[in-house]
Every structure is written in structure tokens, then in C-alpha cells.
Design an enzyme around this catalytic site. Structure first.
Site, PDB file in Angstrom:
ATOM      1  N   SER A 146      -4.233   7.846  -4.504  1.00  0.00           N
ATOM      2  CA  SER A 146      -5.461   7.066  -4.530  1.00  0.00           C
ATOM      3  C   SER A 146      -6.174   7.308  -3.207  1.00  0.00           C
ATOM      4  O   SER A 146      -5.537   7.675  -2.212  1.00  0.00           O
ATOM      5  CB  SER A 146      -5.098   5.584  -4.663  1.00  0.00           C
ATOM      6  OG  SER A 146      -6.145   4.745  -4.206  1.00  0.00           O
ATOM      7  N   TYR A 159      -1.640  -2.372  -3.464  1.00  0.00           N
ATOM      8  CA  TYR A 159      -1.927  -1.111  -4.146  1.00  0.00           C
ATOM      9  C   TYR A 159      -1.998   0.028  -3.136  1.00  0.00           C
ATOM     10  O   TYR A 159      -1.373   1.082  -3.308  1.00  0.00           O
ATOM     11  CB  TYR A 159      -3.254  -1.246  -4.899  1.00  0.00           C
ATOM     12  CG  TYR A 159      -3.641  -0.023  -5.689  1.00  0.00           C
ATOM     13  CD1 TYR A 159      -3.023   0.260  -6.901  1.00  0.00           C
ATOM     14  CD2 TYR A 159      -4.635   0.842  -5.234  1.00  0.00           C
ATOM     15  CE1 TYR A 159      -3.388   1.380  -7.638  1.00  0.00           C
ATOM     16  CE2 TYR A 159      -5.000   1.956  -5.975  1.00  0.00           C
ATOM     17  CZ  TYR A 159      -4.370   2.225  -7.166  1.00  0.00           C
ATOM     18  OH  TYR A 159      -4.715   3.333  -7.894  1.00  0.00           O
TER      19      TYR A 159
END
Length: 258
Positions: A146, A159
Site C-alpha cells: 500500500s 493498516y
């Protein structure tokens, strides 16, 4: 005819978290490049639907669920796919979850659940499929990182930390398995509009900021990741390992955009 090294005919790919969003788009891309593709996840009806889509593209598939929080579930998946196809050459780790909340308020149980799926789930699948690939001295593993693997994103600490872990794990496994014929890389998608994040992006300040920070001035489309995945899954990437391949419209390169 495409480039022969990018042809995935007769290869078998397993895409965990492959029944929606990025995972399904990558499964589709691998199937279009010739691979037999097994898209899997926890929900049986979605697995059935995705497998049917692979078959509609003219490829073989298999309906088999998988939960990355459970080693025995991943072992069963490997055994089922091996029984059907002989062996697995390509693994894509797409199972993921997220939650946006100020870090001071973030419940530890949610933090743990996100790590359990995003980081440990990736580890479990890498180890189980990696062993199989090392025994056969060939494999391509593609993890999904990510932007938050590399830069801070507001209020998604769990996350981001889990995805930073995925980036580090990718590099470590790459060097451990580099002499075994197994390449381990990660895709770093930029801001793609999916069902998972549409509420965070559409007409929000966050969405506007992402567009401002993206030199191409638009969100990515899911299928714009497919070519990068096909490359990393193919023999064209035989000397590429431990790499984070960023597909982000220029965000990470960006300083001043006007």
C-alpha cells in the site's frame, strides 16, 4: 501475439482475496494472460462466482474457500489446487482489511485483527505455498502492499503498520528464497476506487487531497494493476525479486504538482 516471456499459459495461479476488488481484477488479468486461476476467499458464493468468471475467460479454475487466519485452511487450499493442477507457480496475496480511526481511540482488538489478516495472513500463505514452490525450484509470489507501506496516511495506523510489515516481509523472503527459483515481490497500488474505499474517496476532503497529490489527477482503475501483476507473475521477471512495484499515477514521485 504477446511477448513469449509474459505468456502464462499452463501456469497455475492462486489469488487469495481474489473474489472482489483488486484481487478479482488481478485474477482476471492473470487469466487473460493464459494462466489457470483459482480465486479464493472466505465466502463460498463469491468464490463460486469468481471461479465461474475465470472459466468464462476460457481458463480452468477450482471452487475452494480459504481463510488466511487459519493455517489448515491454506494447507487444504494448496492440496486441492495441487490435486487438480499438479502444482502452483503463482501466488497473489490480496486478502486485506482496514479501519479508519484516530490512533488514540483505536481498539487493540481491531489492531490485532488487521495484523492477523494483512501481515500474518500474508506470512502464512507465503510459507505454505513458498515451501511447495521451493521444492519445485520455481515460483512467483506477489504480495499487495500500500502507499501506507512507504508514507503515512491519516488515521489508518494499523493498516499502514501492517502493510509496512508486508513490504519488509516481501524483501526478507525474497533474499531467503532467491537461490530457490522463487521470486517474491509486492505491488503497491496508488489510489484505486474500489467498493472497499468508495465511501472514503467520493466527494470527501480525503478524496480531493488524493487527487491533488496524484500528478495524473485521477484515481486509478482496477485493471491498470493487471499488467504489473502479469509481469511479476511471469518469466519476464526472473531477475526481479524483493521489489515494490508502484502503480500510483505518480504520487510517490510527487513533490510540487503545479
Amino acid at each position: 501475439m504477446g511477448h513469449p516471456l509474459l505468456d502464462l499459459t499452463n501456469k497455475t495461479a492462486v489469488v487469495i482475496g481474489g473474489t472482489s476488488g483488486i484481487g478479482l481484477a488481478l485474477a482476471r488479468g492473470l487469466a487473460q494472460a493464459g494462466a489457470n486461476v483459482v480465486p479464493t476467499g472466505r465466502r463460498a458464493e463469491l468464490v463460486r462466482k469468481s471461479a465461474a468468471e475465470m472459466e468464462a475467460l476460457g481458463r480452468r479454475s477450482l471452487v475452494e474457500t480459504c481463510d488466511v487466519t487459519d493455517n489448515s485452511s491454506i494447507e487444504r487450499l494448496l492440496q486441492a489446487v495441487s490435486a487438480e493442477f499438479g502444482s502452483v507457480q503463482i501466488l497473489v496475496n490480496c486478502a486485506g482489511r482496514t479501519k479508519k480511526m484516530p490512533t488514540l481511540d483505536f481498539p487493540e482488538s481491531d489492531w490485532d485483527a488487521i495484523f492477523e489478516t494483512n501481515l500474518k495472513g500474508t506470512l502464512r500463505a507465503c510459507r505454505i505455498f513458498g515451501r511447495h514452490m521451493i521444492e519445485r525450484r520455481y515460483g512467483r509470489i506477489i504480495n499487495i502492499g500500500s502507499l501506507s507501506s512507504l508514507v503515512g496516511l491519516f488515521e489508518v495506523a494499523a493498516y499502514g503498520a501492517s502493510k509496512a510489515g508486508v513490504a519488509s516481509l516481501t524483501k526478507t523472503l525474497a533474499i531467503e528464497w532467491a537461490t530457490s527459483g522463487v521470486c517474491v515481490n509486492a505491488l503497491i497500488p496508488g489510489v484505486l476506487r474500489t467498493e472497499l474505499n468508495a465511501d472514503l474517496l467520493d466527494g470527501t476532503e480525503r478524496g480531493k487531497e488524493f487527487l491533488l497529490r496524484t500528478p495524473m489527477r485521477r484515481f486509478g482503475k482496477l485493471d491498470e494493476l493487471a499488467g504489473a501483476a502479469v509481469f511479476l507473475a511471469s518469466d519476464a521477471s526472473s531477475f526481479v525479486t524483493g521489489h515494490l512495484l508502484v502503480v500510483d499515477g505518480g504520487i510517490l514521485a510527487s513533490g510540487v504538482n503545479q
